[in-house]
Design an enzyme around this catalytic site. Structure first.
Site, mmCIF file in Angstrom:
data_model
loop_
_atom_site.group_PDB
_atom_site.id
_atom_site.type_symbol
_atom_site.label_atom_id
_atom_site.label_comp_id
_atom_site.label_asym_id
_atom_site.label_seq_id
_atom_site.Cartn_x
_atom_site.Cartn_y
_atom_site.Cartn_z
ATOM 1 N N ARG A 173 -4.516 -12.570 -2.140
ATOM 2 C CA ARG A 173 -3.647 -11.709 -1.345
ATOM 3 C C ARG A 173 -4.442 -10.651 -0.598
ATOM 4 O O ARG A 173 -3.860 -9.866 0.143
ATOM 5 C CB ARG A 173 -2.698 -10.987 -2.290
ATOM 6 N N ARG A 227 6.697 -4.332 0.385
ATOM 7 C CA ARG A 227 5.935 -5.571 0.145
ATOM 8 C C ARG A 227 5.487 -6.177 1.476
ATOM 9 O O ARG A 227 4.378 -6.701 1.607
ATOM 10 C CB ARG A 227 6.793 -6.585 -0.638
#
Ligand code: AP5
Length: 205
Positions: free
Chosen positions: A88, A150
């Site tokens: 990520r 997010r």
């Protein structure tokens, strides 16, 4: 087959990973699921991750890299795996490259699921509603406020991976706005086209 599914929250990484592992007999390695299990079990990692996750932040790189390093050593990952939610960040991707290099393993592809932002919000809200209707606990991060955090993390820290893997000629992009079945067909089609679905006899079974 070793594959990464890349995409923003709600883009369908978990859904597609489950469908692919079922068809290809490999394992799904979801850092989100592993971290939620650690939170539920109250382990030291879970205690550290709980607040970060419920605020839409990212758990430190060294923690998730450690989790994945242990997990890919396990027997069931030898035939191949689908990484869902990892890497990520660019440092996580570089750490994965090192881990695979040490084991003389190759990454077949990175499949990016492209979905527009309003659809992501609809999907996450729908998932929360369905979970509530089943009387189960809704994910702490499935609220519009946390989703926007997010998404901000995705844009600043995860999106650079699109360039990272494109430069390494690993990136394949799929339209994630289609139906779940259609997206699975598209992923299988592009994996077939690059030969990722063929058995590799030079690697241990
Ligand atoms: P994680 O669990 O990985 O969450 P996420 O990336 O935000 O993704 P989601 O699980 O929300 O979505 P998804 O893309 O898997 O979509 P899904 O298939 O579920 O991570 C959670 C947290 O853990 C992070 O925020 C972070 O704090 C931490 N974390 C995890 N990994 C980390 C790492 N590597 N480093 C640092 N921190 C880490 O689908 C969503 C919904 O849409 C479902 O209801 C589904 O049925 C529906 N749907 C799916 N596809 C379609 C479609 N084609 N059409 C219509 N509906 C669809």
């Amino acid at each position: 087959m070793r594959l990464i599914l890349l995409g923003p929250p709600g883009s369908g990484k978990g859904t597609q990973a489950q469908r692919l592992v079922h068809k290809h007999g490999i394992v799904q390695l979801s850092t989100g699921e592993m971290l939620r299990a650690a939170v539920a079990a109250g382990t030291p990692i879970g205690l550290q991750a709980r607040e970060i996750m419920s605020n839409g932040g990212l758990v430190p790189d060294e923690v998730v890299v450690g989790i994945i390093a242990d997990r890919i050593e396990q027997d069931d990952a030898r035939k191949g795996f689908i990484l869902d939610g990892f890497p990520r960040t660019v440092p996580q991707a570089a750490a994965l490259d090192e881990l695979l290099k040490k084991k003389h393993l190759k990454l077949d592809a990175v499949v990016e699921l492209r979905v527009n932002e309003s659809a992501l919000l609809d999907r996450v809200e729908k998932r929360a509603e369905e979970t509530r209707a089943r009387g189960e606990e809704v994910r702490l991060d499935d609220t519009p406020e946390v989703l926007s955090k997010r998404l901000a993390q995705y844009r600043s820290l995860t999106e650079p991976l699109i360039h990272y893997y494109s430069e390494r000629r690993k990136l394949l992009t799929v339209d994630g706005m289609m139906t779940i079945e259609h997206v699975t067909r598209d992923i299988n089609r592009i994996l077939g086209a690059i030969g990722a679905l063929e058995p590799k006899d030079h690697e241990p079974a």
